[in-house]
Design a protein around this motif. Sequence first.
Motif, PDB file in Angstrom:
ATOM      1  N   SER A   1     -55.081   2.539 -24.377  1.00 41.57           N
ATOM      2  CA  SER A   1     -54.172   2.754 -23.257  1.00 41.57           C
ATOM      3  C   SER A   1     -53.429   1.449 -23.027  1.00 41.57           C
ATOM      4  N   GLY A   2     -52.522   1.442 -22.095  1.00 42.92           N
ATOM      5  CA  GLY A   2     -51.727   0.247 -21.830  1.00 42.92           C
ATOM      6  C   GLY A   2     -52.546  -0.983 -21.518  1.00 42.92           C
ATOM      7  N   PHE A   3     -53.493  -0.861 -20.619  1.00 45.25           N
ATOM      8  CA  PHE A   3     -54.258  -2.030 -20.185  1.00 45.25           C
ATOM      9  C   PHE A   3     -55.679  -2.065 -20.721  1.00 45.25           C
ATOM     10  N   ASN A   4     -56.300  -0.910 -20.840  1.00 46.35           N
ATOM     11  CA  ASN A   4     -57.667  -0.876 -21.349  1.00 46.35           C
ATOM     12  C   ASN A   4     -57.921   0.425 -22.096  1.00 46.35           C
ATOM     13  N   ASP A   5     -59.051   0.478 -22.778  1.00 47.46           N
ATOM     14  CA  ASP A   5     -59.406   1.674 -23.534  1.00 47.46           C
ATOM     15  C   ASP A   5     -59.896   2.754 -22.583  1.00 47.46           C
ATOM     16  N   ARG A   6     -59.597   3.984 -22.929  1.00 51.54           N
ATOM     17  CA  ARG A   6     -60.056   5.140 -22.151  1.00 51.54           C
ATOM     18  C   ARG A   6     -61.064   5.915 -22.982  1.00 51.54           C
ATOM     19  N   ILE A   7     -62.021   6.526 -22.322  1.00 49.83           N
ATOM     20  CA  ILE A   7     -63.113   7.230 -22.999  1.00 49.83           C
ATOM     21  C   ILE A   7     -62.848   8.729 -22.985  1.00 49.83           C
ATOM     22  N   VAL A   8     -63.007   9.353 -24.147  1.00 48.23           N
ATOM     23  CA  VAL A   8     -62.882  10.803 -24.267  1.00 48.23           C
ATOM     24  C   VAL A   8     -64.130  11.342 -24.964  1.00 48.23           C
ATOM     25  N   VAL A   9     -64.431  12.607 -24.694  1.00 50.12           N
ATOM     26  CA  VAL A   9     -65.576  13.258 -25.337  1.00 50.12           C
ATOM     27  C   VAL A   9     -65.134  13.688 -26.731  1.00 50.12           C
ATOM     28  N   ALA A  10     -65.888  13.286 -27.740  1.00 53.33           N
ATOM     29  CA  ALA A  10     -65.548  13.640 -29.122  1.00 53.33           C
ATOM     30  C   ALA A  10     -66.326  14.885 -29.556  1.00 53.33           C
TER      31      ALA A  10
END
Length: 137
Positions: A64-73
Amino acid sequence: MPTKTNDLYTTAHLFVAAVRVLDHRDGAPPSLKAVCGQLAYSEEKGSYLLNRFKELGIVDTVKSGFNDRIVVADHLAIEALPRDAEESRLEQELKKFKQGKNAMQEKVESIKAQQNQKKQDLFAEIEKKLKQKIEKK
């Protein structure tokens, strides 16, 4: 108050649930900080769990722009995790230390026993020589 379990299976379910709840609430995948806040985990613990779950393919991160985002894989990968409490590294290291300490204690006892035997043999030898000198006189 419910008891807290320390198994990876339950922790993975909680982590994925927090990701889903925050994604639903905010309308975007959550950051690690948000997930840790939701679960009352330290960021260090959250980072460790995130890396572990990424290795297992359960979650993934999106830049993401500023930090990583978490998604369910793959939430079904959670079912392959062990359901018993994991022994922490600290507990494992303590066990190894205790075993090493016990081995050292046994070695010390063995050396002491050998020294006592040598002392007894020495006294027996001296006593024998003294008896021989007394008999010669």
